[in-house]
Design a protein around this motif. Structure first.
Motif, PDB file in Angstrom:
ATOM      1  N   LEU A   1      -9.458  -9.606   8.999  1.00 51.76           N
ATOM      2  CA  LEU A   1     -10.842  -9.143   9.164  1.00 51.76           C
ATOM      3  C   LEU A   1     -11.687  -9.550   7.970  1.00 51.76           C
ATOM      4  O   LEU A   1     -11.234  -9.483   6.828  1.00 51.76           O
ATOM      5  CB  LEU A   1     -10.855  -7.628   9.362  1.00 51.76           C
TER       6      LEU A   1
ATOM      7  N   PHE B   1      -5.018  -1.803   5.697  1.00 54.28           N
ATOM      8  CA  PHE B   1      -5.675  -2.213   4.465  1.00 54.28           C
ATOM      9  C   PHE B   1      -4.587  -2.351   3.414  1.00 54.28           C
ATOM     10  O   PHE B   1      -3.957  -1.360   3.039  1.00 54.28           O
ATOM     11  CB  PHE B   1      -6.708  -1.159   4.060  1.00 54.28           C
TER      12      PHE B   1
ATOM     13  N   THR C   1     -13.900  -5.968   0.626  1.00 50.93           N
ATOM     14  CA  THR C   1     -12.808  -5.166   0.065  1.00 50.93           C
ATOM     15  C   THR C   1     -12.759  -5.377  -1.441  1.00 50.93           C
ATOM     16  O   THR C   1     -13.531  -6.151  -2.006  1.00 50.93           O
ATOM     17  CB  THR C   1     -11.446  -5.583   0.647  1.00 50.93           C
TER      18      THR C   1
ATOM     19  N   TRP D   1     -14.036  -8.190   6.240  1.00 48.39           N
ATOM     20  CA  TRP D   1     -14.725  -7.010   5.761  1.00 48.39           C
ATOM     21  C   TRP D   1     -14.699  -7.003   4.241  1.00 48.39           C
ATOM     22  O   TRP D   1     -13.722  -7.443   3.627  1.00 48.39           O
ATOM     23  CB  TRP D   1     -14.068  -5.742   6.282  1.00 48.39           C
TER      24      TRP D   1
ATOM     25  N   ARG E   1      -4.912  -1.490  12.501  1.00 44.42           N
ATOM     26  CA  ARG E   1      -5.667  -2.149  11.434  1.00 44.42           C
ATOM     27  C   ARG E   1      -5.142  -1.557  10.140  1.00 44.42           C
ATOM     28  O   ARG E   1      -5.085  -0.339   9.990  1.00 44.42           O
ATOM     29  CB  ARG E   1      -7.157  -1.869  11.557  1.00 44.42           C
TER      30      ARG E   1
ATOM     31  N   SER F   1       0.848  -1.191   0.000  1.00 40.98           N
ATOM     32  CA  SER F   1       0.000   0.000   0.000  1.00 40.98           C
ATOM     33  C   SER F   1       0.883   1.241   0.000  1.00 40.98           C
ATOM     34  O   SER F   1       1.905   1.277   0.691  1.00 40.98           O
ATOM     35  CB  SER F   1      -0.909   0.021   1.230  1.00 40.98           C
TER      36      SER F   1
ATOM     37  N   TRP G   1      -8.097  -6.489   4.926  1.00 47.18           N
ATOM     38  CA  TRP G   1      -7.940  -5.748   6.177  1.00 47.18           C
ATOM     39  C   TRP G   1      -7.286  -6.676   7.188  1.00 47.18           C
ATOM     40  O   TRP G   1      -7.737  -7.811   7.377  1.00 47.18           O
ATOM     41  CB  TRP G   1      -9.283  -5.297   6.727  1.00 47.18           C
TER      42      TRP G   1
ATOM     43  N   GLU H   1      -5.717  -6.959  11.251  1.00 49.27           N
ATOM     44  CA  GLU H   1      -5.584  -6.373  12.575  1.00 49.27           C
ATOM     45  C   GLU H   1      -4.370  -7.019  13.225  1.00 49.27           C
ATOM     46  O   GLU H   1      -4.169  -8.232  13.113  1.00 49.27           O
ATOM     47  CB  GLU H   1      -6.826  -6.633  13.415  1.00 49.27           C
TER      48      GLU H   1
ATOM     49  N   TRP I   1      -7.230  -7.288  -2.043  1.00 49.15           N
ATOM     50  CA  TRP I   1      -6.956  -6.459  -0.874  1.00 49.15           C
ATOM     51  C   TRP I   1      -7.523  -7.132   0.373  1.00 49.15           C
ATOM     52  O   TRP I   1      -8.458  -7.919   0.292  1.00 49.15           O
ATOM     53  CB  TRP I   1      -7.578  -5.075  -1.031  1.00 49.15           C
TER      54      TRP I   1
END
Length: 92
Positions: free
Chosen positions: A29, A58, A33, A31, A56, A14, A39, A41, A37
């Motif tokens: 995580l 990304f 995306t 989540w 956290r 990134s 996420w 933690e 990619w």
């Protein structure tokens, strides 16, 4: 990638990581995306492996690598501390 993994996070993962960091994963995580990619933690760790901050992040999976090995100081080697420098005794 799983809990406990130690990663090296660079600009390849990134653009926010101008300076690379070592990152110990707590969890991935779940989540939504973009494709490729993720996420994460975990903890940013120093060269000694000690946690310095919880984060956290990304990042792109493809940009994550194993951290480079930490080179220990050479056994028997000496580092100059300035104490070995000759002293100026003219004023004594």
């Amino acid at each position: 990638m799983k809990a406990g993994d130690l990663l090296y996070v660079t600009r390849a993962a990134s653009v926010q990581f101008l300076r690379p960091i070592r990152f110990r994963v707590i969890r991935v995580l779940d989540w939504p995306t973009y494709d490729g990619w993720v996420w994460l933690e975990g903890y940013q760790v120093n060269a000694a492996g000690n946690a310095v901050s919880r984060r956290r992040i990304f990042v792109q999976r493809a940009g994550l690598t194993a951290p480079p090995a930490v080179v220990p100081p050479q056994a028997g080697g000496r580092r100059s501390t300035g104490r070995d420098a000759p002293m100026d005794v003219k004023g004594c």
